[in-house]
Design a protein around this motif. Structure first.
Motif, short mmCIF file in Angstrom:
data_model
loop_
_atom_site.label_atom_id
_atom_site.label_comp_id
_atom_site.label_asym_id
_atom_site.label_seq_id
_atom_site.Cartn_x
_atom_site.Cartn_y
_atom_site.Cartn_z
N ILE A 132 -0.08 -5.42 23.09
CA ILE A 132 0.51 -6.67 23.56
C ILE A 132 1.43 -6.43 24.75
O ILE A 132 2.30 -5.57 24.72
N TYR A 133 1.21 -7.24 25.77
CA TYR A 133 2.05 -7.31 26.96
C TYR A 133 2.70 -8.68 26.85
O TYR A 133 2.06 -9.70 27.08
N LEU A 134 3.94 -8.70 26.45
CA LEU A 134 4.65 -9.94 26.15
C LEU A 134 5.39 -10.44 27.38
O LEU A 134 6.08 -9.66 28.05
N ILE A 135 5.25 -11.72 27.68
CA ILE A 135 5.93 -12.33 28.82
C ILE A 135 6.93 -13.35 28.30
O ILE A 135 6.60 -14.17 27.44
N SER A 136 8.11 -13.32 28.87
CA SER A 136 9.19 -14.22 28.43
C SER A 136 8.88 -15.66 28.80
O SER A 136 8.10 -15.93 29.71
#
Length: 176
Positions: free
Chosen positions: A10-14
């Motif tokens: 997972i590449y989480l973006i705010s």
């Protein structure tokens, strides 16, 4: 993000806005799962002073959980705070400009939307990862360029860098 073993990570973006301290507690809980490998702070249209305050809270959370901390667009602020890297798009600084500011050891990711040509150019210019999307509707970027899922199959064959799929991905559509 696709790692060398082809296991999705997972590449989480705010979100674009962070309201209240609850966000930071929630972020800490999510990062503690070990599933998130990269966190991108993407807050447009906020003052650098406010962004710096947010970075100072998030950076230790990412470090505790061994999560890479990437800043969207703002290369100078990423350098000032010694973050892991920066993510840039079509209208942002070039990869070469980012490298000049950040050096060779920091991460520079590039949005390539649905374009094989942009992806090949980004790879040639030294991007550390290539992002494609938006794959699904997103509240964050409702007018984003749409990407076709076929671009990921192409990229797995042609791109020799990690690949990131972005844009409206959630638990209902992630298997696609």
């Amino acid at each position: 993000m696709i790692n060398t073993k082809n296991k999705p990570e997972i590449y989480l973006i705010s979100p674009d806005k962070i309201d209240g301290l609850e966000f930071f507690d929630n972020l800490n809980n999510v990062l503690s799962s070990g599933m998130v490998k990269i966190f991108q702070l993407r807050m447009k249209n906020v003052k650098s002073s406010y962004l710096s305050q947010v970075i100072k809270i998030i950076d230790p959370i990412c470090k505790i959980h061994n999560v890479l901390f990437i800043l969207n667009d703002n290369v100078q602020l990423a350098k000032f705070h010694n973050l892991d890297g920066v993510h840039v798009g079509e209208k942002d600084p070039t990869i070469k400009e980012c490298r000049k500011i950040l050096g060779k050891t920091k991460i520079v990711g590039k949005s390539c939307y649905n374009s094989p040509n942009l992806a090949l150019k980004a790879q040639k210019c030294g991007a550390d990862y290539i992002a494609f999307g938006s794959f699904f509707k997103s509240k964050l970027k409702p007018n984003a360029k749409k990407a076709n899922l076929k671009i990921l199959k192409w990229a797995k064959k042609e791109i020799r860098k990690p690949i990131v799929a972005i844009g409206g991905i959630n638990h209902n559509n992630c298997k696609k």
